[in-house]
Design an enzyme around this catalytic site. Sequence first.
Site: not given
Lengths: 386, 270
Positions: B9, B14, B40, B128
């Site tokens: 998510k 991450k 980003k 996702d």
Amino acid sequence: MRNAAAFLPSYASDTSGVASALYELGGMTVVHDASGCNSTYSTFDEPRWYDHPSFVFISGLTEMDAIFGQDERVIEDIVLAAKRLKPLFISICTSPMPVLLGSDIPAIATIIETRTGIPTFAIRTNGMNSYLAGASRAWEAIVRRFAEKEEKHGKPSANILGLTPLDFGMTGVGHSIGAWLEHEGFSVNATLAMGNNDSLSSVRALSKAHVNLVVSGCAMASAELLQERFGIPYVVGLPVGAFSETLSKALKRAVRHCESSPLSVDGLLEEKEDGTVIIGEGVFAASLAKALPGTSPASIHVPLEPLGLLNASDERLGLEDETKTEKAMAHAGLVIADPLYKRVAKRGTPFLSLPHPAFSGRMYARHVPVLTDKDLNAWIREALPC
Amino acid sequence: MLKLAVYGKGGIGKSTMTSNLSAAFALLGKKVIQIGCDPKADSTMTLLSGTPVTSVMDYLRGHDALPEDLSIITKRGFGHVLCIETGGPTPGIGCAGRGIITTFQLLNDLSLFDEEKPDVVLYDVLGDVVCGGFAAPIREGYAEHILIVTSGEKMALYAARNIVSAVSQFEDRSYASIAGILFNARNVPNEREKIKAFSTETGLPVLAEIPRSDVINTCEDRGMTVLEGAPDSAVATLFTDLAARLLTLPPKERLRKGPAEHRFQEGFLQ
């Protein structure tokens, strides 16, 4: 502006190149594209369509397929067709739409091969490169998958690599080159891939040859692969006029020393005042330039990927816009090119028509000459208006 | 070569996990590439001391031609990790998924893996699997193993379930398979039990539990991973242990013998 054209058409695309290269090999070619586009690949760019059956299909990509990523619909269609038609292999290539969508064609090929047991492979195309890139990748894929190690025996033999109607039309040029090879002491082992009566078995036996003769840039990648895998050297060039002798020597040297010869275009890229300018596919144009009789120096203009040429990285070669083509012809004493190039030639410039089906399609198909059989002096005399 | 893709998510950590793992692999003597797959373009910041690499999409936005060599779109970070960011279009326009595919194609055309010959490649992927582009890192020839980062929070587990479901759709495509869960604790009630239940439900092992740690935040504020900023901390040891265990993952078994070679040679991969 790059690759801009107001008066000239574009060359046949890479998808047409794939369909043409694999046409006679007994497989099924599927272009992942919207319905209706099959006419381009199978009729406009394919003179064999009307008298030689082949399995060339369009996937019929729809808007909903694009939105929902309905690869399964395409897979099912191909599997169903393959079960009915039993092709020897399945190749899948893509138009611009699935490329932009990022469809994973190799994964689709894996699924189809798993379900059908038929060798299936993806060929990278995007509908924006020329037929040379598509045919080149198609033959590379087919050689990689099917060529087998075979023993060589008997007198020196050669494969003729690079024959498609897109470069040579339906003129019987393969027989003409074959006859020339026989005359020079080579038997013809196989051709890739026009006039192949025994389809895929020719590909399997390609490694029996002692040397490969590459007659179009389309076959450069497969020639390099055959060299890498089976140690077969290659020689690039088309046996025309005086250049035939050079080519024959190169073939014999290649067999003797296992030494390959890409085609050099040294001296052929400089503009020459009142010289002859030849426009077209690189191997054809350079071979013809080296073969032309007389003292008038020739230069070449290659508005396509310069495959097969030793000087391929020269920035003067390769895809260009119309104004550069126009400029290349500006000071020519004679232009030899497809008749459609007349549209951008300076009025009054002597122009010798050399139809190129990948450029003008069927418009001048009946007038494509077999230069490998001709006395070039006589051809120029007859073809040039007085 | 170990090839990992990290999913989870948005905001779950991450990039933190990926960068710390990259640094840990590097300190174990491995040659590492980290590829951030997020518009980003912030995946590799803690490896680069806060001085970002030019993202591929930023380069393409400002130039009319593809970069001629890798040095323009790569930067060496801590532990000599080669950092790459796909970047993406301006938020709200364009197609970020397509940007990832274009980047991967470009990296192949520039022979990234042949030139660099890495031991470990990590793909840090946006949230996702929302479209084909975001599945590109797990296509054949790229990542072989997927790590799902999640906490015990409801929405994080919801996203993790979606990722498991998406990956299961790709079984017959010979895509990467999920190696396990990275539990990034947020200290919500009964968090460990929730993660255990998710693990049981999906059959996926919990590969590591990273406790909520101020050390991570402090190091990130300094533009560093914990491996660089607090190498003796307990959490740094956790990443090192995890990296060492990941190095023992067996290569993924493929559906068809040799298809990767076909992909490579047909021009899809170099």
